[in-house]
Design an enzyme around this catalytic site. Structure first.
Site, PDB file in Angstrom:
ATOM      1  N   MET A  98       0.863  -1.076  -0.087  1.00 33.31           N
ATOM      2  CA  MET A  98       0.084   0.040  -0.048  1.00 33.31           C
ATOM      3  C   MET A  98       0.874   1.300   0.173  1.00 33.31           C
ATOM      4  O   MET A  98       0.585   2.296   0.476  1.00 33.31           O
ATOM      5  CB  MET A  98      -0.994   0.000   1.139  1.00 33.31           C
ATOM      6  CG  MET A  98      -1.850  -1.245   1.218  1.00 33.31           C
ATOM      7  SD  MET A  98      -3.440  -0.821   1.888  1.00 33.31           S
ATOM      8  CE  MET A  98      -3.121  -0.646   3.718  1.00 33.31           C
ATOM      9  N   GLY A  99       2.033   1.040  -0.427  1.00 30.49           N
ATOM     10  CA  GLY A  99       2.855   2.230  -0.186  1.00 30.49           C
ATOM     11  C   GLY A  99       3.514   2.702   0.893  1.00 30.49           C
ATOM     12  O   GLY A  99       3.332   2.017   1.980  1.00 30.49           O
ATOM     13  N   HIS A 132       8.882  -3.456   3.587  1.00 26.55           N
ATOM     14  CA  HIS A 132       8.754  -3.726   2.016  1.00 26.55           C
ATOM     15  C   HIS A 132       9.981  -4.007   1.390  1.00 26.55           C
ATOM     16  O   HIS A 132       9.839  -4.923   0.502  1.00 26.55           O
ATOM     17  CB  HIS A 132       8.179  -2.306   1.431  1.00 26.55           C
ATOM     18  CG  HIS A 132       6.956  -1.950   2.400  1.00 26.55           C
ATOM     19  ND1 HIS A 132       6.839  -0.797   2.963  1.00 26.55           N
ATOM     20  CD2 HIS A 132       5.564  -2.527   2.431  1.00 26.55           C
ATOM     21  CE1 HIS A 132       5.514  -0.578   3.643  1.00 26.55           C
ATOM     22  NE2 HIS A 132       4.765  -1.692   3.127  1.00 26.55           N
ATOM     23  N   GLY A 151       4.653 -10.181   4.177  1.00 22.92           N
ATOM     24  CA  GLY A 151       5.611 -10.373   5.497  1.00 22.92           C
ATOM     25  C   GLY A 151       4.949 -10.965   6.508  1.00 22.92           C
ATOM     26  O   GLY A 151       3.986 -11.133   6.743  1.00 22.92           O
TER      27      GLY A 151
HETATM   28  P1  AMP Z   1       1.391  -2.878   3.576  1.00 23.67           P
HETATM   29  O1  AMP Z   1       1.944  -1.940   2.624  1.00 23.67           O
HETATM   30  O2  AMP Z   1       1.241  -2.396   5.036  1.00 23.67           O
HETATM   31  O3  AMP Z   1       0.049  -3.548   3.000  1.00 23.67           O
HETATM   32  O4  AMP Z   1       2.395  -4.035   3.383  1.00 23.67           O
HETATM   33  C1  AMP Z   1       2.813  -4.811   2.202  1.00 23.67           C
HETATM   34  C2  AMP Z   1       3.599  -6.042   2.410  1.00 23.67           C
HETATM   35  O5  AMP Z   1       4.875  -5.786   3.277  1.00 23.67           O
HETATM   36  C3  AMP Z   1       2.738  -7.070   3.299  1.00 23.67           C
HETATM   37  O6  AMP Z   1       2.873  -8.373   2.899  1.00 23.67           O
HETATM   38  C4  AMP Z   1       3.492  -6.547   4.733  1.00 23.67           C
HETATM   39  O7  AMP Z   1       3.365  -8.020   5.580  1.00 23.67           O
HETATM   40  C5  AMP Z   1       4.764  -6.427   4.290  1.00 23.67           C
HETATM   41  N1  AMP Z   1       5.242  -5.937   5.486  1.00 23.67           N
HETATM   42  C6  AMP Z   1       4.979  -4.734   6.253  1.00 23.67           C
HETATM   43  N2  AMP Z   1       5.575  -4.306   6.997  1.00 23.67           N
HETATM   44  C7  AMP Z   1       6.780  -5.283   7.252  1.00 23.67           C
HETATM   45  C8  AMP Z   1       7.905  -5.595   8.059  1.00 23.67           C
HETATM   46  N3  AMP Z   1       8.156  -4.888   9.275  1.00 23.67           N
HETATM   47  N4  AMP Z   1       8.543  -6.570   7.954  1.00 23.67           N
HETATM   48  C9  AMP Z   1       8.330  -7.497   6.910  1.00 23.67           C
HETATM   49  N5  AMP Z   1       7.322  -7.084   5.961  1.00 23.67           N
HETATM   50  C10 AMP Z   1       6.397  -6.242   6.302  1.00 23.67           C
END
Ligand code: AMP
Length: 280
Positions: free
Chosen positions: A30-31, A37, A145
């Site tokens: 989601m940026g 990420h 993640g």
């Molecule tokens: P989001 O932008 O929050 O939807 O996250 C996108 C992807 O990044 C998802 O698969 C999350 O699980 C992963 N992600 C977000 N934060 C972390 C983190 N601290 N460590 C590893 N992966 C992450």
């Protein structure tokens, strides 16, 4: 690096790449990118010929009182980070759902526990958008993640149940130096809340230590986790659960592998974290 807005453009480039025998890795986001990420992107880069990162704040995974309107966004910064880590295509969709959209992907049961209790429509939005991303990109592998353990679990289930043929790769949680799991939402925290937020990780570590020294009773471990979290005077526990890693069902005793997951509200900001408790 290509910045694409239209589904058809993404389809065309990926189809051409696949016709030339190139493998495709997708990292849905989601940026407002951070090191968490980027760790997924680096792994995708190492394992695929073509790396696609989607940047889309998906409205259908936000509840009516959640933070869709104020979710942090910085496309320019995201693009320069993507360039640095060698992304081939950033897909920043202009439009994802057309006005006639009526189809939802729902993974039953697994989405009714843990985060699904306080966010009842969240996972339906996640699985639907991920199915759509898969439909356009048709990746060989997609990267998620461990920080969002239930999400990764639900997506793996969906992929299997619907024979999507995408290999789901789950990457470790990346943390700040003080243990707080990186999250785009951490910017919402006030300085005082930010000081208390590492207690989530400390609570998980307390549980890990108990298991390492022989404790198996879930009630005892959960009580200790709640005790550590109580020091976060600005926080309010949403849940602390210990569940079977295969079914996400609650357990009374730690098995060879159990998932300890928790969620804590700081004001309106809801932080999540988890660890796998293993008996070695
Ligand atoms: P989001 O932008 O929050 O939807 O996250 C996108 C992807 O990044 C998802 O698969 C999350 O699980 C992963 N992600 C977000 N934060 C972390 C983190 N601290 N460590 C590893 N992966 C992450």
């Amino acid at each position: 690096m290509n910045l694409l807005k239209e589904k058809q453009e993404v389809r065309d480039i990926v189809t051409q790449a696949r016709a030339r025998g190139r493998s495709v890795g997708l990292v849905p986001t989601m940026g407002y990118l951070h090191e968490g990420h980027l760790s997924l992107v680096r792994q995708a880069r190492a394992e695929n010929d073509l790396v696609v990162v989607s940047i889309y704040v998906n409205p259908t995974q936000f509840g009516p009182t959640e933070d869709l309107g104020r979710y942090p966004r910085d496309l320019e910064r995201d693009l320069s980070l993507c360039r640095e880590v060698g992304v081939d295509i950033v897909w920043n969709p202009l439009e994802m759902y057309d006005s006639g959209h009526r189809t939802w992907v729902v993974v039953e049961e697994l989405t009714e526990r843990l985060c699904g209790i306080s966010r009842p429509s969240h996972f339906r939005g996640v699985t639907t958008v991920v199915a759509k991303l898969f439909g356009v990109v048709r990746p060989d592998r997609a990267y998620f993640g461990q920080k969002d353990a239930q999400q990764a679990f639900v997506i793996r289930r969906m992929t299997q149940d619907l024979d999507m043929g995408v290999d789901i790769v789950v990457c470790p949680t990346i943390r700040e130096a003080d243990g707080l799991a990186m999250s785009s939402r951490n910017v919402y925290l006030t300085p005082e809340q930010r000081t208390q937020a590492p207690l989530l990780r400390r609570a998980l570590m307390a549980a890990e230590e108990m298991v390492a020294t022989g404790e198996r009773r879930v009630a005892t471990i959960r009580a200790r986790v709640e005790e550590v979290l109580a020091a976060a005077t600005l926080g309010r526990i949403d849940y602390v659960e210990i569940v079977n890693t295969q079914t996400l069902q609650g357990v009374e005793e730690i098995g060879s592998e159990s998932l300890l997951a928790l969620a804590v509200f700081f004001g309106k900001t809801r932080l999540i974290d988890n660890t796998i408790l293993r008996i070695s």
